[in-house]
Scaffold this active site. Structure first.
Site, mmCIF file in Angstrom:
data_model
loop_
_atom_site.group_PDB
_atom_site.id
_atom_site.type_symbol
_atom_site.label_atom_id
_atom_site.label_comp_id
_atom_site.label_asym_id
_atom_site.label_seq_id
_atom_site.Cartn_x
_atom_site.Cartn_y
_atom_site.Cartn_z
ATOM 1 C CB CYS A 119 73.931 78.823 21.014
ATOM 2 S SG CYS A 119 73.933 77.927 19.498
ATOM 3 N N GLY A 120 72.793 81.504 18.785
ATOM 4 C CA GLY A 120 71.713 82.121 18.006
ATOM 5 C C GLY A 120 70.797 80.972 17.481
ATOM 6 C CG ASN A 121 72.472 78.881 13.951
ATOM 7 O OD1 ASN A 121 71.494 79.765 13.446
ATOM 8 N ND2 ASN A 121 73.659 78.993 13.601
ATOM 9 C CG ASN A 141 80.708 75.294 23.247
ATOM 10 O OD1 ASN A 141 79.952 75.567 22.478
ATOM 11 N ND2 ASN A 141 81.578 76.327 23.626
ATOM 12 C CG ASN A 190 78.691 84.081 21.984
ATOM 13 O OD1 ASN A 190 78.120 84.982 21.638
ATOM 14 N ND2 ASN A 190 78.514 83.072 21.297
ATOM 15 C CB CYS A 229 78.349 81.214 13.944
ATOM 16 S SG CYS A 229 78.448 81.600 15.735
ATOM 17 C CD GLN A 286 77.316 74.951 20.150
ATOM 18 O OE1 GLN A 286 76.159 75.052 19.071
ATOM 19 N NE2 GLN A 286 78.358 75.186 19.714
ATOM 20 C CD GLU A 310 80.019 77.937 16.741
ATOM 21 O OE1 GLU A 310 79.388 77.440 17.682
ATOM 22 O OE2 GLU A 310 78.823 77.992 15.541
ATOM 23 N NE ARG A 311 83.503 80.510 23.503
ATOM 24 C CZ ARG A 311 82.908 81.108 24.721
ATOM 25 N NH1 ARG A 311 84.012 81.556 25.556
ATOM 26 N NH2 ARG A 311 81.642 81.249 25.061
HETATM 27 N N1 API Z 1 80.409 77.968 20.254
HETATM 28 C C1 API Z 1 79.791 79.160 20.881
HETATM 29 C C2 API Z 1 78.291 78.797 21.282
HETATM 30 C C3 API Z 1 77.604 78.595 20.074
HETATM 31 C C4 API Z 1 77.290 79.777 18.893
HETATM 32 C C5 API Z 1 76.717 79.384 17.729
HETATM 33 N N2 API Z 1 76.520 77.856 17.353
HETATM 34 C C6 API Z 1 75.305 80.321 17.338
HETATM 35 O O1 API Z 1 74.566 79.722 16.722
HETATM 36 O O2 API Z 1 75.527 81.415 17.957
HETATM 37 C C7 API Z 1 80.553 79.614 22.094
HETATM 38 O O3 API Z 1 81.273 78.969 22.561
HETATM 39 O O4 API Z 1 80.367 80.911 22.371
#
Ligand code: API
Length: 284
Positions: free
Chosen positions: A90-92, A81, A171, A229, A61, A220-221
């Protein structure tokens, strides 16, 4: 000197690209941070180029640090994204951004604003951060789903991925509990592109280790298997307890890139705690 001072350092004259970036990772889920308090938010085409390791620095991201939109927030967090679309949570990356802002301000607690709502962040250690996300919901219209279905027993399947739970933590997620090895790249896309999910969905595949521990991997999307994630870990713990597979409020979620600690609060929010790491700086 705070790391974010780098955003103000002019590129070398010969540098063909002019945008300073900071790269960080949380459990090997990796992100490029751009300071949009100083520069404009990049175009979707630029996001795609930056994320493409064959054309740019490579990232899962791009996170844009923007002026706060909510009262008493330190900054607004834009989540982009790899296909240039915008995500709500996006938690991380939130842990990593919080670390940068702790380093910049000297604070050890602060609020980050996002499309998914306000995120309370707290420094737990030199490279350890907790973030409160949510609230989590299984309301079909807020996931969102295209129609009303039982979100705790989804009426769709892809191979061994059956009887999933649909949730949102800002999300969209669909969590499936399995007790066998799963070829996630083979099965998850069938769920992610199902018309039941008008905004597609992050597909979590979870295995229960014991009453407070999960193993999890997330497709993941917009369509990639990540090493971790953060939002996926929160909703998997929530779904596991909803299903009676987990007990209590404090959970450990093991992901391919490492482990997150999840505490589920009575108001439906989740406190996610885990490490962050600095990768590099440069220009894109
Ligand atoms: N690709 C995810 C966003 C990043 C989520 C992930 N990297 C996390 O740590 O929560 C989406 O489109 O909802």
């Amino acid at each position: 000197m705070p790391v974010t001072d780098f955003f103000a350092v002019a590129p070398p004259a010969a540098q063909p690209l002019s945008r300073p970036f900071i790269k960080m990772q949380g459990l090997r889920n990796h992100f490029v941070f751009l300071d949009c308090r100083l520069h404009p938010v990049p175009s979707p085409a630029d996001i795609i180029r930056i994320c493409d390791v064959h054309a740019g620095v490579g990232a899962e991201q791009v996170i844009t640090i923007e002026p706060p939109r909510a009262a008493n927030a330190a900054a607004f967090m834009g989540i982009h994204n790899i296909d240039g679309t915008v995500a709500q949570a996006c938690g991380n990356a939130t842990r990593c951004l919080a670390w940068l802002l702790f380093d910049e301000t000297g604070q050890e607690e602060l609020l980050i604003d996002s499309l998914g709502g306000p995120l309370q962040c707290r420094k737990e250690g030199p490279w350890d951060v907790s973030v409160t996300l949510g609230p989590i919901t299984t309301d079909w219209a807020r996931v969102p789903l295209a129609r009303a279905v039982d979100t705790q027993h989804l009426p769709l399947a892809s191979g061994a991925l059956t009887d999933g739970v649909a949730l949102s933590i800002g999300n969209p997620h669909a969590v499936f509990f399995v007790d066998q090895e799963i070829d996630i790249p083979a099965l998850a896309p069938g769920i992610a592109r199902d018309p039941l999910f008008p905004e597609s969905v992050n597909v979590g595949v979870a295995r229960v280790v014991d009453a407070t521990t999960l193993q999890l991997a997330v497709w993941e999307r917009p369509g990639m298997l990540t090493q971790a994630c953060g939002t996926g870990a929160c909703v998997a713990a929530y779904a596991g307890r909803l299903r009676g597979l987990l007990r209590g409020s404090d959970f450990t979620v093991h992901l391919p890139g490492g482990t997150l600690r999840i505490r589920l609060l009575d108001d439906g929010r989740a406190v996610m705690s885990g490490p962050v790491a600095f990768c590099c700086t440069g220009y894109v």
